[in-house]
Design an enzyme around this catalytic site. Sequence first.
Site: not given
Ligand code: GLA
Length: 398
Positions: A42, A143-146, A192
């Site tokens: 979003t 891991a998708g945790l930035s 993030d």
């Molecule tokens: C990644 C991107 C974010 C966001 C998410 C999905 O984490 O870095 O900016 O778009 O995907 O919500």
Amino acid sequence: MSATTNTLWADALARRFAEVYGTEPDGVWRAPGRVNLIGEHTDYNNGFVLPFAIDRSALVAVRLRTPASEPEAEADVVRLASTFAPDGAGLSRAQFRIGGLEPDGVGGWAAYPAGVVYALARQAGASVPGFDLLLDSTVPVGAGLSSSHAVEVAVAAALNDLLGLGLGAPEMAHLTQYAENEFVGAPTGIMDQSASLMGKEGGALFLDCRSLDSETVPLPLAEHGLQVLVIDTRVVHSHADGGYSARRSACERGAAALGVPSLREVPAGASLDGLDEETRRRVRHVLAENERVLQVVEQLRADNVVGIGNLLTASHASLRDDFEVSCPELDLAVDAALAAGALGARMTGGGFGGSAIALIRQDDEERVRAAVLAAFVEKGFREPALFTVLPADGAGRV
Ligand code: GLA
């Protein structure tokens, strides 16, 4: 991590810095990774998100190299070292020159600090001198945790302080987004960085990605006997790959077809019938997800943490079926956690791998962990990494 633990960690990193570079650092800065509670895909649609900064961070020790103390040729060199080399052994080292810095010019993890320097010059007109940096991190990579945003935000916070730039959190969020988009080449949104910069212990960050207005919404997990369990599927994803940008394009196509600047401006109850089938599903996800964020915020304001479980699970179904950014491992993590008693579960982050989160009762932790591990073994998937996280404070000097 507690403030004391962070201080001890920063002291240890500063000592290591002195061993590596032969002098003390000017300071140590910390920036956390994040979990997104809800509001997925979003942010780049100017919508709502509700992430929280987690108790796992990147830490950087930095020393500016004053031209007077350096031979001419070294003055614009940035020297980097990281204690978490991919092979787990020794230091991973890199360096780049600030003059003539261009995207694609710096590879590997050094692209994150380099991207921040690039963005500071172009977006904030800052003239950054050479510096030495030592990085450590407890945010798992891929891991998708930035983990990458945590590094970028830590470097931006350090340079902001050391150069006296006076940038506020929204400006730093835009700046690190620019680094990620223009230098690293990942077309990601603003969620993030914002979570890493503005997170508050014990709360989630309700962020309007159009205005960057934000509010900390209480997330009293322990008080309700609850936990957020992260299930890292260890399926490594990259947002510089095609799937993420294809979703972004579909949303832009949908907005254009509906005659609005972004999906945030679609009027309530607008008909999606004119859209092709795939675009319609993408748009439907974004519109419904924005609504779910508002509903979760409402529940949390009413101190009904248990009440958000079904909304989390509905978000996952929408990401799996309409937005199609899940994968078999994420679906299995969610299904197994729910079957073992989780109150809600969903993939978190951009998808195509990375982590799922499950909202669980503390008393159920062992059962949920065992059930998820058993389900992965049964399917022959790689063993996931499981750990709990707490909402933590955003970036700052330690
Ligand atoms: C990644 C991107 C974010 C966001 C998410 C999905 O984490 O870095 O900016 O778009 O995907 O919500």
